[in-house]
Design a protein around this motif. Structure first.
Motif, mmCIF file in Angstrom:
data_model
loop_
_atom_site.group_PDB
_atom_site.id
_atom_site.type_symbol
_atom_site.label_atom_id
_atom_site.label_comp_id
_atom_site.label_asym_id
_atom_site.label_seq_id
_atom_site.Cartn_x
_atom_site.Cartn_y
_atom_site.Cartn_z
ATOM 1 N N ARG A 3 51.538 36.304 71.954
ATOM 2 C CA ARG A 3 52.759 35.498 71.982
ATOM 3 C C ARG A 3 53.700 35.893 73.112
ATOM 4 O O ARG A 3 54.494 35.094 73.565
ATOM 5 N N THR A 4 53.624 37.141 73.556
ATOM 6 C CA THR A 4 54.489 37.595 74.647
ATOM 7 C C THR A 4 53.803 37.465 76.004
ATOM 8 O O THR A 4 54.298 37.963 76.996
ATOM 9 N N LYS A 5 52.663 36.819 76.019
ATOM 10 C CA LYS A 5 51.886 36.581 77.231
ATOM 11 C C LYS A 5 51.415 37.866 77.896
ATOM 12 O O LYS A 5 51.264 37.929 79.111
ATOM 13 N N ALA A 6 51.163 38.880 77.104
ATOM 14 C CA ALA A 6 50.584 40.122 77.606
ATOM 15 C C ALA A 6 49.068 39.991 77.531
ATOM 16 O O ALA A 6 48.379 40.733 76.850
ATOM 17 N N TYR A 7 48.543 38.983 78.258
ATOM 18 C CA TYR A 7 47.138 38.624 78.141
ATOM 19 C C TYR A 7 46.201 39.754 78.557
ATOM 20 O O TYR A 7 45.190 39.988 77.915
ATOM 21 N N ARG A 8 46.529 40.439 79.629
ATOM 22 C CA ARG A 8 45.665 41.542 80.092
ATOM 23 C C ARG A 8 45.546 42.611 79.013
ATOM 24 O O ARG A 8 44.480 43.167 78.797
ATOM 25 N N LEU A 39 41.365 33.901 77.374
ATOM 26 C CA LEU A 39 40.803 33.425 78.642
ATOM 27 C C LEU A 39 41.188 31.969 78.899
ATOM 28 O O LEU A 39 41.505 31.599 80.029
ATOM 29 N N VAL A 40 41.186 31.159 77.855
ATOM 30 C CA VAL A 40 41.618 29.763 77.999
ATOM 31 C C VAL A 40 43.080 29.721 78.439
ATOM 32 O O VAL A 40 43.450 28.969 79.345
ATOM 33 N N GLY A 43 43.423 30.200 81.918
ATOM 34 C CA GLY A 43 42.793 29.184 82.739
ATOM 35 C C GLY A 43 41.336 29.440 83.062
ATOM 36 O O GLY A 43 40.720 28.706 83.832
ATOM 37 N N ASN A 44 40.759 30.468 82.474
ATOM 38 C CA ASN A 44 39.365 30.824 82.732
ATOM 39 C C ASN A 44 38.468 30.187 81.664
ATOM 40 O O ASN A 44 37.895 30.867 80.823
ATOM 41 N N THR A 45 38.359 28.868 81.733
ATOM 42 C CA THR A 45 37.628 28.141 80.686
ATOM 43 C C THR A 45 36.120 28.365 80.766
ATOM 44 O O THR A 45 35.442 28.304 79.742
ATOM 45 N N GLU A 46 35.603 28.648 81.949
ATOM 46 C CA GLU A 46 34.168 28.889 82.077
ATOM 47 C C GLU A 46 33.747 30.129 81.281
ATOM 48 O O GLU A 46 32.764 30.106 80.534
ATOM 49 N N ALA A 47 34.494 31.213 81.427
ATOM 50 C CA ALA A 47 34.188 32.439 80.676
ATOM 51 C C ALA A 47 34.382 32.212 79.183
ATOM 52 O O ALA A 47 33.597 32.709 78.366
ATOM 53 N N ALA A 48 35.414 31.462 78.826
ATOM 54 C CA ALA A 48 35.657 31.162 77.414
ATOM 55 C C ALA A 48 34.497 30.361 76.827
ATOM 56 O O ALA A 48 34.048 30.631 75.706
ATOM 57 N N GLN A 49 33.993 29.380 77.583
ATOM 58 C CA GLN A 49 32.857 28.573 77.120
ATOM 59 C C GLN A 49 31.647 29.460 76.844
ATOM 60 O O GLN A 49 30.930 29.254 75.865
ATOM 61 N N GLN A 50 31.399 30.435 77.691
ATOM 62 C CA GLN A 50 30.269 31.351 77.501
ATOM 63 C C GLN A 50 30.424 32.134 76.196
ATOM 64 O O GLN A 50 29.461 32.316 75.457
ATOM 65 N N ILE A 51 31.639 32.572 75.928
ATOM 66 C CA ILE A 51 31.883 33.319 74.697
ATOM 67 C C ILE A 51 31.712 32.409 73.483
ATOM 68 O O ILE A 51 31.076 32.791 72.493
ATOM 69 N N TYR A 52 32.256 31.200 73.561
ATOM 70 C CA TYR A 52 32.091 30.259 72.444
ATOM 71 C C TYR A 52 30.609 29.990 72.187
ATOM 72 O O TYR A 52 30.172 29.933 71.040
ATOM 73 N N SER A 53 29.820 29.860 73.243
ATOM 74 C CA SER A 53 28.379 29.643 73.087
ATOM 75 C C SER A 53 27.719 30.836 72.410
ATOM 76 O O SER A 53 26.857 30.670 71.543
ATOM 77 N N GLU A 54 28.128 32.037 72.808
ATOM 78 C CA GLU A 54 27.579 33.258 72.195
ATOM 79 C C GLU A 54 27.891 33.298 70.704
ATOM 80 O O GLU A 54 27.017 33.582 69.880
ATOM 81 N N VAL A 55 29.142 33.007 70.352
ATOM 82 C CA VAL A 55 29.537 33.023 68.942
ATOM 83 C C VAL A 55 28.759 31.967 68.165
ATOM 84 O O VAL A 55 28.229 32.231 67.080
ATOM 85 N N LEU A 56 28.658 30.767 68.728
ATOM 86 C CA LEU A 56 27.977 29.677 68.026
ATOM 87 C C LEU A 56 26.479 29.917 67.900
ATOM 88 O O LEU A 56 25.858 29.428 66.947
ATOM 89 N N SER A 57 25.893 30.694 68.802
ATOM 90 C CA SER A 57 24.469 31.015 68.680
ATOM 91 C C SER A 57 24.213 31.901 67.457
ATOM 92 O O SER A 57 23.154 31.846 66.851
ATOM 93 N N ARG A 58 25.210 32.696 67.090
ATOM 94 C CA ARG A 58 25.095 33.573 65.918
ATOM 95 C C ARG A 58 25.670 32.935 64.657
ATOM 96 O O ARG A 58 25.256 33.246 63.553
ATOM 97 N N ASN A 59 26.673 32.086 64.850
ATOM 98 C CA ASN A 59 27.352 31.463 63.716
ATOM 99 C C ASN A 59 27.665 30.008 64.079
ATOM 100 O O ASN A 59 28.775 29.697 64.516
ATOM 101 N N PRO A 60 26.699 29.110 63.879
ATOM 102 C CA PRO A 60 26.884 27.706 64.276
ATOM 103 C C PRO A 60 28.026 26.997 63.541
ATOM 104 O O PRO A 60 28.472 25.941 63.980
#
Length: 76
Positions: A3-8, A39-40, A43-60
């Protein structure tokens, strides 16, 4: 922290948690999803998509991963 944008700081915490050997699958999935969400926000949606794919491969049925993918698709 998100919430405080301390993303790193959030990403570092997620990576620290994910590097631990003794975490449950549920904890791993939660950390991955949080990392993807940050990551979203950065603005790093490509990396986020990879993570979402990884999660969905284990938990559809992961609602957070499905919603995250949908949000990226809706904003593309």
């Amino acid at each position: 922290k998100k919430r405080t944008k301390a993303y790193r700081e959030v990403l570092t915490g997620c990576d620290d948690l994910l590097s631990r050997i003794m975490i449950s699958q549920e904890q791993r999935e939660t950390a991955l999803l949080l990392k993807a969400e940050v990551l979203v926000l950065e603005g790093n949606t490509e990396a986020a998509q990879q993570i979402y794919s990884e999660v969905l491969s284990r938990n559809p049925a992961s609602a957070r991963a499905l919603c995250g993918r949908g949000a990226i698709a809706a904003n593309s």
